[in-house]
Design a protein around this motif. Structure first.
Motif, PDB file in Angstrom:
ATOM      1  N   ALA A  21       0.812  -1.212   0.000  1.00 29.73           N
ATOM      2  CA  ALA A  21       0.000   0.000   0.000  1.00 29.73           C
ATOM      3  C   ALA A  21       0.845   1.261   0.000  1.00 29.73           C
ATOM      4  CB  ALA A  21      -0.932  -0.003   1.202  1.00 29.73           C
ATOM      5  N   ALA A  22       2.080   1.196   0.460  1.00 24.30           N
ATOM      6  CA  ALA A  22       2.933   2.383   0.491  1.00 24.30           C
ATOM      7  C   ALA A  22       3.328   2.776  -0.933  1.00 24.30           C
ATOM      8  CB  ALA A  22       4.174   2.121   1.326  1.00 24.30           C
ATOM      9  N   THR A  35       2.921   7.816   0.363  1.00 22.17           N
ATOM     10  CA  THR A  35       1.839   7.399   1.260  1.00 22.17           C
ATOM     11  C   THR A  35       2.180   6.080   1.912  1.00 22.17           C
ATOM     12  OG1 THR A  35       0.635   6.187  -0.448  1.00 22.17           O
ATOM     13  CG2 THR A  35       0.103   8.527  -0.186  1.00 22.17           C
ATOM     14  N   ASP A  37       0.068   3.054   4.682  1.00 21.30           N
ATOM     15  CA  ASP A  37      -1.066   2.677   5.522  1.00 21.30           C
ATOM     16  C   ASP A  37      -0.551   2.372   6.922  1.00 21.30           C
ATOM     17  OD1 ASP A  37      -2.801   2.937   3.418  1.00 21.30           O
ATOM     18  OD2 ASP A  37      -2.915   0.783   2.998  1.00 21.30           O
ATOM     19  N   ASN A  39      -1.781   0.346  10.411  1.00 16.91           N
ATOM     20  CA  ASN A  39      -2.737  -0.584  11.004  1.00 16.91           C
ATOM     21  C   ASN A  39      -2.343  -0.855  12.449  1.00 16.91           C
ATOM     22  OD1 ASN A  39      -4.341  -1.377   8.550  1.00 16.91           O
ATOM     23  ND2 ASN A  39      -2.297  -1.923   7.852  1.00 16.91           N
TER      24      ASN A  39
END
Length: 195
Positions: A21-22, A35, A37, A39
């Motif tokens: 996701a980065a 960016t 994520d 969690n």
């Protein structure tokens, strides 16, 4: 060789399915943004704190003025983040088992005899003897909640210095009258656990 190629293809397919996701930023003369994520997993947790010792003195005046038993109360805090109700299980145990239907007993210091006692647990600091559940020695109670009676769920480990649970221990007059004069004691263990 064929097995090696098959393994390489399977590994590539597995890696391709795991999206990262980065993202990296682009090279720029003024600014670059990437960016990622975040969690966080909060595990289920419970904690008991603030238990007080119970000391009862039983004499003729006590027997004449009570309603069949002498009782003492310990009020304390139970923290649980399991759900919005602050649900937990509770178990009260003692190394000394009672007799004649009594779940717990206290050992006499000098007489070598035991004194039968009972214990009731309520998931509110304002103990309600009618709504409380009487414990058996080693018999866990399910479905306790720290929001009983409109209490807010504890969000600190010490309930912000207040109490939300209570344990009452008592001696029936018939047991006290049958006991030898002595000091009786034992250690009750109150265990709260994730349901």
């Amino acid at each position: 060789m064929k097995k090696l190629i098959t393994l390489a293809v399977a590994t590539a397919a597995l890696t391709a399915g795991m999206a990262n996701a980065a993202t990296d930023g682009a090279l720029d003369g003024a600014a670059s943004s990437g960016t990622l994520d975040v969690n966080v997993t909060v595990a289920p947790m419970v904690k008991i704190s603030g238990l007080d010792d119970i000391t009862l003195n039983i004499d003729a005046a006590t027997i004449n003025s009570n309603f069949g038993s002498t009782r003492g109360l310990s009020q304390f805090c139970v923290f649980s983040n399991v759900d919005a109700l602050g649900s937990y299980n509770v178990d009260v145990t003692s190394p000394v088992f009672g007799a004649n239907g009594n779940p717990f007993a206290l050992a006499g210091a000098t007489s070598g005899t035991n004194l039968n006692v009972f214990a009731s647990y309520y998931d509110n600091a304002a103990h309600n003897s009618v709504a409380a559940t009487f414990q058996q020695n080693g018999g866990a109670l399910d479905a306790m909640e720290n929001t009983r009676g409109g209490q807010a769920r504890a969000t600190t480990l010490d309930c912000n210095g207040s109490d939300n649970s209570s344990l009452q221990v008592g001696v029936r007059n018939s047991e006290a009258l049958a006991a030898l004069a002595d000091t009786y004691s034992s250690t009750l263990t109150v265990t709260v656990s994730v349901p």
